[in-house]
Design an enzyme around this catalytic site. Structure first.
Site, PDB file in Angstrom:
ATOM      1  N   ASP A   1     -11.636 -29.081 -54.557  1.00 50.84           N
ATOM      2  CA  ASP A   1     -10.343 -29.522 -54.028  1.00 50.84           C
ATOM      3  C   ASP A   1      -9.693 -30.418 -55.077  1.00 50.84           C
ATOM      4  O   ASP A   1     -10.173 -31.526 -55.344  1.00 50.84           O
ATOM      5  CB  ASP A   1     -10.550 -30.288 -52.724  1.00 50.84           C
ATOM      6  CG  ASP A   1      -9.240 -30.699 -52.070  1.00 50.84           C
ATOM      7  OD1 ASP A   1      -8.179 -30.538 -52.700  1.00 50.84           O
ATOM      8  OD2 ASP A   1      -9.283 -31.191 -50.923  1.00 50.84           O
TER       9      ASP A   1
ATOM     10  N   TYR B   1       7.733 -29.920 -55.070  1.00 48.07           N
ATOM     11  CA  TYR B   1       7.166 -28.886 -55.954  1.00 48.07           C
ATOM     12  C   TYR B   1       7.849 -28.899 -57.315  1.00 48.07           C
ATOM     13  O   TYR B   1       7.195 -28.870 -58.363  1.00 48.07           O
ATOM     14  CB  TYR B   1       7.323 -27.522 -55.295  1.00 48.07           C
ATOM     15  CG  TYR B   1       6.847 -26.362 -56.137  1.00 48.07           C
ATOM     16  CD1 TYR B   1       5.502 -26.014 -56.177  1.00 48.07           C
ATOM     17  CD2 TYR B   1       7.749 -25.597 -56.871  1.00 48.07           C
ATOM     18  CE1 TYR B   1       5.062 -24.946 -56.937  1.00 48.07           C
ATOM     19  CE2 TYR B   1       7.319 -24.521 -57.643  1.00 48.07           C
ATOM     20  CZ  TYR B   1       5.981 -24.205 -57.668  1.00 48.07           C
ATOM     21  OH  TYR B   1       5.551 -23.139 -58.431  1.00 48.07           O
TER      22      TYR B   1
ATOM     23  N   SER C   1       9.398 -31.308 -58.793  1.00 50.51           N
ATOM     24  CA  SER C   1       9.060 -32.518 -59.562  1.00 50.51           C
ATOM     25  C   SER C   1       7.745 -32.326 -60.301  1.00 50.51           C
ATOM     26  O   SER C   1       7.595 -32.782 -61.445  1.00 50.51           O
ATOM     27  CB  SER C   1       8.990 -33.735 -58.641  1.00 50.51           C
ATOM     28  OG  SER C   1       7.914 -33.632 -57.717  1.00 50.51           O
TER      29      SER C   1
ATOM     30  N   ILE D   1       7.429 -14.946 -57.411  1.00 53.66           N
ATOM     31  CA  ILE D   1       6.386 -13.928 -57.434  1.00 53.66           C
ATOM     32  C   ILE D   1       6.016 -13.573 -55.992  1.00 53.66           C
ATOM     33  O   ILE D   1       5.970 -14.450 -55.120  1.00 53.66           O
ATOM     34  CB  ILE D   1       5.142 -14.430 -58.203  1.00 53.66           C
ATOM     35  CG1 ILE D   1       5.558 -14.932 -59.600  1.00 53.66           C
ATOM     36  CG2 ILE D   1       4.099 -13.331 -58.307  1.00 53.66           C
ATOM     37  CD1 ILE D   1       6.236 -13.905 -60.482  1.00 53.66           C
TER      38      ILE D   1
END
Length: 286
Positions: free
Chosen positions: A92, A183, A185, A218
């Site tokens: 993680d 995201y 940033s 994507i």
């Protein structure tokens, strides 16, 4: 006549440049046979597809993500596809100790590294920013700081192997769009840090190259679920994006774009800022 000649020369150079961008460098599959590669975020999407391509080229692959059972399945398929070695380690990247642990595992199991492919991202809502600073702080650890930790840990072994760091970034790290403030940033931070590190490694005459891959939208399951009903921007195949990333890293490009034409979007992004921003908002529903 001289003016016509100059125009012809400029046009020829422009056409050659467009042709190069369209075709891109050629990958020699043999160059990846036996290559020792660590791919992050490889339980699904682009990372999973990269693992399969690398396996088909006969590489030695270590993959990582959070979901151990899914990683097991990806490794099994990599073995069937022809990987010389396929291993996984669950981790993680929000845990500050895991990035270093993953790199050390890969180096130990493979006897070194030739490629470090940084691809993982944490989940983030596709919505207007709600003022949640803590989420952005958490996402910075996952999408940005963990990349730095892994690069730092891998640099010594990559220097020995004359290897490469491949950073999977986004067009959203070049051009601002709505609904993705946290995201975006992290991707701007990636482009800034690794772009600077490219200069510094070159000045130090390091053996390590860095490739920054700038991707458009994507068609991964997670991305398509987020943007459903909100944007009509075209999405591109994850398998093709994965092969593009591998090719860019193997040929040691400094920066690459998929799809290639987004390069021109970033090239002219500041020419007409008013019309740029109007055009960007046109693609989103609110």
């Amino acid at each position: 006549m001289k003016a016509f000649t100059k125009l012809l020369v400029v046009g020829s150079i422009g056409a050659a440049f467009v042709a190069f961008q369209w075709s891109g460098p050629t990958l020699d599959p043999e160059s990846l046979k036996g290559a020792r590669v660590l791919v992050t975020g490889a339980s699904a999407g682009i990372g999973e597809q990269m693992a399969y391509h690398l396996a088909g080229f006969g590489a030695q692959v270590v993959i990582t993500a959070r979901r151990e059972k899914v990683l097991q399945q990806v490794v099994e398929k990599c073995q069937v596809l022809g990987a010389q070695k396929a291993l996984y380690i669950a981790a993680d990247m929000a845990n500050p100790s895991d990035p270093e642990r993953v790199v050390k595992f890969a180096v130990d199991k493979l006897g070194g590294l030739d490629y470090l492919v940084l691809n993982h991202i944490g989940p983030s809502p596709f919505a207007m920013w709600d003022g949640d600073v803590e989420h952005t702080r958490w996402l910075m650890q996952v999408n940005f700081l963990s990349y730095l930790q892994m690069a730092k840990t891998a640099l010594p072994t990559l220097d020995q192997s004359k290897g490469s760091i491949v950073v999977v970034s986004s067009l959203l790290g070049k051009m601002c769009s709505p609904f993705v403030a946290p995201y975006t940033s992290t991707k701007f931070a990636l482009n800034g840090f690794f772009g600077t590190l490219q200069h510094e490694l070159a000045m130090q005459r390091s053996n390590v190259s860095i490739t920054i891959c700038i991707l458009g939208l994507i068609d991964t399951d997670s991305a398509m679920e987020k943007v459903k009903g909100i944007t009509n921007i075209q999405a591109w195949p994850a398998s093709e994006a994965a092969l593009h990333i591998i090719t860019s890293g193997a040929t040691q490009q400094t920066e690459s774009y998929y799809p290639w034409f987004w390069y021109y979007g970033t090239l002219i992004r500041d020419w007409f800022p008013y019309f740029r921003d109007i055009s960007i908002r046109y693609f989103y529903k609110y």
